[in-house]
Design a protein around this motif. Sequence first.
Motif, PDB file in Angstrom:
ATOM      1  N   SER A 169       2.379  -8.757 -48.009  1.00 44.53           N
ATOM      2  CA  SER A 169       1.445  -9.504 -47.167  1.00 44.53           C
ATOM      3  C   SER A 169       0.398 -10.212 -48.025  1.00 44.53           C
ATOM      4  CB  SER A 169       0.722  -8.558 -46.192  1.00 44.53           C
ATOM      5  OG  SER A 169       1.626  -7.918 -45.328  1.00 44.53           O
ATOM      6  N   ARG A 181      -3.366 -12.739 -47.176  1.00 41.66           N
ATOM      7  CA  ARG A 181      -4.227 -13.403 -46.204  1.00 41.66           C
ATOM      8  C   ARG A 181      -4.893 -14.591 -46.877  1.00 41.66           C
ATOM      9  NH1 ARG A 181      -9.509 -11.677 -42.609  1.00 41.66           N
ATOM     10  NH2 ARG A 181     -10.585 -11.846 -44.614  1.00 41.66           N
ATOM     11  N   ALA A 212       1.040 -23.283 -38.729  1.00 37.26           N
ATOM     12  CA  ALA A 212       0.306 -22.729 -37.596  1.00 37.26           C
ATOM     13  C   ALA A 212      -0.929 -23.568 -37.330  1.00 37.26           C
ATOM     14  CB  ALA A 212      -0.095 -21.278 -37.871  1.00 37.26           C
ATOM     15  N   THR A 260      -3.289 -20.645 -30.034  1.00 33.77           N
ATOM     16  CA  THR A 260      -2.585 -20.710 -31.316  1.00 33.77           C
ATOM     17  C   THR A 260      -1.158 -21.213 -31.134  1.00 33.77           C
ATOM     18  OG1 THR A 260      -1.948 -18.384 -31.103  1.00 33.77           O
ATOM     19  CG2 THR A 260      -3.968 -18.860 -32.313  1.00 33.77           C
ATOM     20  N   TYR A 288       2.628 -21.831 -33.530  1.00 33.17           N
ATOM     21  CA  TYR A 288       3.322 -21.444 -34.762  1.00 33.17           C
ATOM     22  C   TYR A 288       4.647 -22.175 -34.904  1.00 33.17           C
ATOM     23  CZ  TYR A 288       0.050 -17.535 -34.752  1.00 33.17           C
ATOM     24  OH  TYR A 288      -1.089 -16.767 -34.743  1.00 33.17           O
ATOM     25  N   LYS A 318       6.886 -17.397 -36.722  1.00 36.42           N
ATOM     26  CA  LYS A 318       6.453 -16.715 -35.502  1.00 36.42           C
ATOM     27  C   LYS A 318       6.775 -15.226 -35.587  1.00 36.42           C
ATOM     28  CE  LYS A 318       6.910 -19.454 -32.135  1.00 36.42           C
ATOM     29  NZ  LYS A 318       7.455 -20.299 -31.031  1.00 36.42           N
ATOM     30  N   ARG A 354       5.493 -13.191 -37.691  1.00 31.47           N
ATOM     31  CA  ARG A 354       5.137 -12.699 -39.026  1.00 31.47           C
ATOM     32  C   ARG A 354       3.751 -13.161 -39.467  1.00 31.47           C
ATOM     33  NH1 ARG A 354       7.923 -14.407 -43.343  1.00 31.47           N
ATOM     34  NH2 ARG A 354       8.483 -16.416 -42.416  1.00 31.47           N
ATOM     35  N   THR A 375      -0.142 -14.820 -38.558  1.00 32.64           N
ATOM     36  CA  THR A 375      -1.158 -14.905 -37.515  1.00 32.64           C
ATOM     37  C   THR A 375      -2.301 -15.784 -37.998  1.00 32.64           C
ATOM     38  OG1 THR A 375      -0.625 -12.673 -36.727  1.00 32.64           O
ATOM     39  CG2 THR A 375      -2.726 -13.611 -36.034  1.00 32.64           C
ATOM     40  N   SER A 419      -6.126 -17.265 -37.285  1.00 28.16           N
ATOM     41  CA  SER A 419      -7.343 -16.921 -36.572  1.00 28.16           C
ATOM     42  C   SER A 419      -8.489 -17.721 -37.169  1.00 28.16           C
ATOM     43  CB  SER A 419      -7.624 -15.415 -36.658  1.00 28.16           C
ATOM     44  OG  SER A 419      -7.816 -15.029 -38.013  1.00 28.16           O
ATOM     45  N   GLN A 479      -2.984 -14.792 -41.776  1.00 30.31           N
ATOM     46  CA  GLN A 479      -2.443 -13.504 -42.192  1.00 30.31           C
ATOM     47  C   GLN A 479      -0.932 -13.626 -42.241  1.00 30.31           C
ATOM     48  OE1 GLN A 479      -4.040 -10.553 -43.082  1.00 30.31           O
ATOM     49  NE2 GLN A 479      -1.966  -9.883 -43.618  1.00 30.31           N
ATOM     50  N   ASN A 536       2.527 -11.678 -43.037  1.00 27.02           N
ATOM     51  CA  ASN A 536       3.206 -10.392 -43.225  1.00 27.02           C
ATOM     52  C   ASN A 536       4.704 -10.599 -43.369  1.00 27.02           C
ATOM     53  OD1 ASN A 536       0.704  -9.084 -42.834  1.00 27.02           O
ATOM     54  ND2 ASN A 536       1.034  -8.950 -40.623  1.00 27.02           N
TER      55      ASN A 536
END
Length: 125
Positions: A17, A19, A49, A59, A61, A66, A68, A70, A72, A83, A85
């Motif tokens: 992961s 960020r 995204a 939001t 994607y 999608k 995996r 995110t 924000s 984020q 992942n």
Amino acid sequence: QVQLVESGGGLVQAGGSLRLSCAASGRTFSTNAMGWFRQAPGKEREFVAAIIRRSGGTTYYADSVKGRFTISRDNAKNTAYLQMNSLKPEDTAVYYCAADPFGLEYRKPNDYDYWGQGTQVTVSS
């Protein structure tokens, strides 16, 4: 004008992961839409995204991320995040943050007025 600065890229193993952050400064009221795009060598810049402030933070994607990734944003800090992942080698690219005053369209690079310099994400297999 809006200035965007990305951070958080790096080298990670598949399945890991990361960020990414995108800090906005200047005319931050012109960041109704904030998006992330990526560009791999020899390929076109593609949508990853987007988050639209005027619609309450809706939001969107790309199908490839999608479930995996995110997106924000923290409006108080004028910062957007991505984020990521379960990273895959095919996620390797330079990731760019973008902003637009309106956010009526958000999937194409031409939909955005402002861009960051990009941050490299490399996923090893």
